[in-house]
Design a protein around this motif. Structure first.
Motif, mmCIF file in Angstrom:
data_model
loop_
_atom_site.group_PDB
_atom_site.id
_atom_site.type_symbol
_atom_site.label_atom_id
_atom_site.label_comp_id
_atom_site.label_asym_id
_atom_site.label_seq_id
_atom_site.Cartn_x
_atom_site.Cartn_y
_atom_site.Cartn_z
ATOM 1 N N MET A 1 0.828 -1.194 0.000
ATOM 2 C CA MET A 1 0.000 0.000 0.000
ATOM 3 C C MET A 1 0.865 1.248 0.000
ATOM 4 N N ASN A 2 1.985 1.172 0.725
ATOM 5 C CA ASN A 2 2.920 2.301 0.723
ATOM 6 C C ASN A 2 3.537 2.489 -0.654
ATOM 7 N N LYS A 3 3.773 1.369 -1.334
ATOM 8 C CA LYS A 3 4.369 1.444 -2.669
ATOM 9 C C LYS A 3 3.435 2.140 -3.650
ATOM 10 N N ALA A 4 2.120 2.018 -3.449
ATOM 11 C CA ALA A 4 1.168 2.715 -4.319
ATOM 12 C C ALA A 4 1.339 4.222 -4.159
ATOM 13 N N GLY A 5 1.538 4.683 -2.931
ATOM 14 C CA GLY A 5 1.777 6.109 -2.690
ATOM 15 C C GLY A 5 3.093 6.570 -3.287
ATOM 16 N N GLU A 6 4.122 5.728 -3.154
ATOM 17 C CA GLU A 6 5.423 6.074 -3.725
ATOM 18 C C GLU A 6 5.353 6.133 -5.245
ATOM 19 N N ALA A 7 4.658 5.165 -5.839
ATOM 20 C CA ALA A 7 4.518 5.144 -7.296
ATOM 21 C C ALA A 7 3.736 6.369 -7.771
ATOM 22 N N LEU A 8 2.737 6.777 -6.999
ATOM 23 C CA LEU A 8 1.968 7.969 -7.352
ATOM 24 C C LEU A 8 2.857 9.203 -7.334
ATOM 25 N N GLN A 9 3.716 9.313 -6.328
ATOM 26 C CA GLN A 9 4.617 10.470 -6.261
ATOM 27 C C GLN A 9 5.559 10.502 -7.465
ATOM 28 N N VAL A 10 6.048 9.359 -7.878
ATOM 29 C CA VAL A 10 6.919 9.298 -9.056
ATOM 30 C C VAL A 10 6.148 9.736 -10.295
ATOM 31 N N GLN A 11 4.930 9.221 -10.439
ATOM 32 C CA GLN A 11 4.092 9.547 -11.591
ATOM 33 C C GLN A 11 3.768 11.039 -11.605
ATOM 34 N N LEU A 12 3.431 11.603 -10.451
ATOM 35 C CA LEU A 12 3.064 13.015 -10.392
ATOM 36 C C LEU A 12 4.285 13.917 -10.572
ATOM 37 N N GLY A 13 5.464 13.398 -10.268
ATOM 38 C CA GLY A 13 6.684 14.173 -10.482
ATOM 39 C C GLY A 13 6.939 14.441 -11.953
ATOM 40 N N LYS A 14 6.369 13.595 -12.805
ATOM 41 C CA LYS A 14 6.551 13.772 -14.247
ATOM 42 C C LYS A 14 5.623 14.834 -14.815
ATOM 43 N N ILE A 15 4.584 15.179 -14.071
ATOM 44 C CA ILE A 15 3.647 16.208 -14.536
ATOM 45 C C ILE A 15 4.270 17.553 -14.242
ATOM 46 N N ARG A 16 4.475 18.322 -15.283
ATOM 47 C CA ARG A 16 5.149 19.607 -15.081
ATOM 48 C C ARG A 16 4.150 20.664 -14.638
ATOM 49 N N ALA A 17 4.530 21.410 -13.642
ATOM 50 C CA ALA A 17 3.637 22.394 -13.031
ATOM 51 C C ALA A 17 4.037 23.814 -13.396
ATOM 52 N N LYS A 142 -10.203 -6.247 10.301
ATOM 53 C CA LYS A 142 -10.282 -4.863 10.805
ATOM 54 C C LYS A 142 -8.924 -4.163 10.660
ATOM 55 N N ASP A 143 -7.851 -4.876 10.982
ATOM 56 C CA ASP A 143 -6.505 -4.313 10.843
ATOM 57 C C ASP A 143 -6.196 -3.987 9.373
ATOM 58 N N ILE A 144 -6.561 -4.910 8.489
ATOM 59 C CA ILE A 144 -6.313 -4.689 7.055
ATOM 60 C C ILE A 144 -7.092 -3.477 6.567
ATOM 61 N N GLN A 145 -8.344 -3.334 7.031
ATOM 62 C CA GLN A 145 -9.151 -2.187 6.625
ATOM 63 C C GLN A 145 -8.540 -0.887 7.147
ATOM 64 N N GLY A 146 -7.991 -0.912 8.367
ATOM 65 C CA GLY A 146 -7.330 0.273 8.916
ATOM 66 C C GLY A 146 -6.127 0.679 8.067
ATOM 67 N N LEU A 147 -5.334 -0.313 7.657
ATOM 68 C CA LEU A 147 -4.180 -0.035 6.797
ATOM 69 C C LEU A 147 -4.632 0.514 5.447
ATOM 70 N N THR A 148 -5.730 -0.047 4.926
ATOM 71 C CA THR A 148 -6.265 0.414 3.644
ATOM 72 C C THR A 148 -6.703 1.873 3.749
ATOM 73 N N ASP A 149 -7.413 2.198 4.838
ATOM 74 C CA ASP A 149 -7.873 3.578 5.030
ATOM 75 C C ASP A 149 -6.695 4.541 5.094
ATOM 76 N N ARG A 150 -5.631 4.134 5.790
ATOM 77 C CA ARG A 150 -4.439 4.999 5.859
ATOM 78 C C ARG A 150 -3.772 5.135 4.497
ATOM 79 N N GLY A 151 -3.727 4.035 3.742
ATOM 80 C CA GLY A 151 -3.134 4.082 2.401
ATOM 81 C C GLY A 151 -3.896 5.015 1.483
ATOM 82 N N ILE A 152 -5.223 4.953 1.528
ATOM 83 C CA ILE A 152 -6.041 5.822 0.676
ATOM 84 C C ILE A 152 -5.926 7.272 1.129
ATOM 85 N N LYS A 153 -5.862 7.481 2.436
ATOM 86 C CA LYS A 153 -5.696 8.853 2.953
ATOM 87 C C LYS A 153 -4.356 9.432 2.484
#
Length: 169
Positions: A1-17, A142-153
């Motif tokens: 789940m953390n890797k999804a956030g890291e991959a998103l940051q890499v992807q968004l880094g390519k978008i020029r602002a 319940k623990d998995i759902q908590g981790l999922t909620d944090r990942g989505i947040k």
């Protein structure tokens, strides 16, 4: 789940602002002595001004190939060479293009959320295959759902920060 956030940051880094960021050149590869080589391995990339990238090749003979690689990339930038360095001027974004890029950020964030949910599904499937007592299984779910909620947040926060960066003039 953390890797999804890291991959998103890499992807968004390519978008020029509208500001110079060397990470927009991350995927540019250059034909160098018969091999496709990442640009950052054959040249130094610096930001001398807010909207200018300066590319200084380690080997001056690679200058033409670097120029051609930038033209061939889908960056939409025009390199200007003075014989020893290449300058890339990042154009200022219009309001319309900012909004389009914000939509792109939302789409990338949605892909990252799907990846987080897929990890949750896989973890739940794995937990259900184990021969566990029902109360322990509920605790694990319940623990998995908590981790999922944090990942989505986390994904939402990353996307929100990038949108603010894009929409700020």
């Amino acid at each position: 789940m953390n890797k999804a956030g890291e991959a998103l940051q890499v992807q968004l880094g390519k978008i020029r602002a509208g500001v110079a960021n060397p990470s927009i050149l991350r995927d540019v590869t250059v034909e160098y002595y018969g091999a496709q080589t990442p640009l950052n391995q054959i040249a130094s990339i610096s930001v001398p001004e807010a909207r200018v990238l300066l590319i200084t090749p380690f080997d001056k003979t690679a200058l033409k190939n670097i120029e051609q690689a930038i033209f061939a990339s889908d960056l939409g930038l025009t390199p200007s060479s003075d014989g020893s360095v290449i300058r890339l001027v990042i154009p200022a974004l219009t309001e319309e293009s900012r909004k389009d890029l914000a939509k792109e950020v939302k789409a990338e964030a949605e892909k990252a959320k799907v990846a987080v949910r897929n990890v949750r599904r896989d973890a739940l499937d794995h937990a259900k295959k184990e021969d566990l007592p029902e109360d322990e299984l509920r605790k694990i779910e319940k623990d998995i759902q908590g981790l999922t909620d944090r990942g989505i947040k986390n994904v939402d926060q990353i996307a929100s920060d990038k949108e603010k960066e894009l929409l700020t003039i």
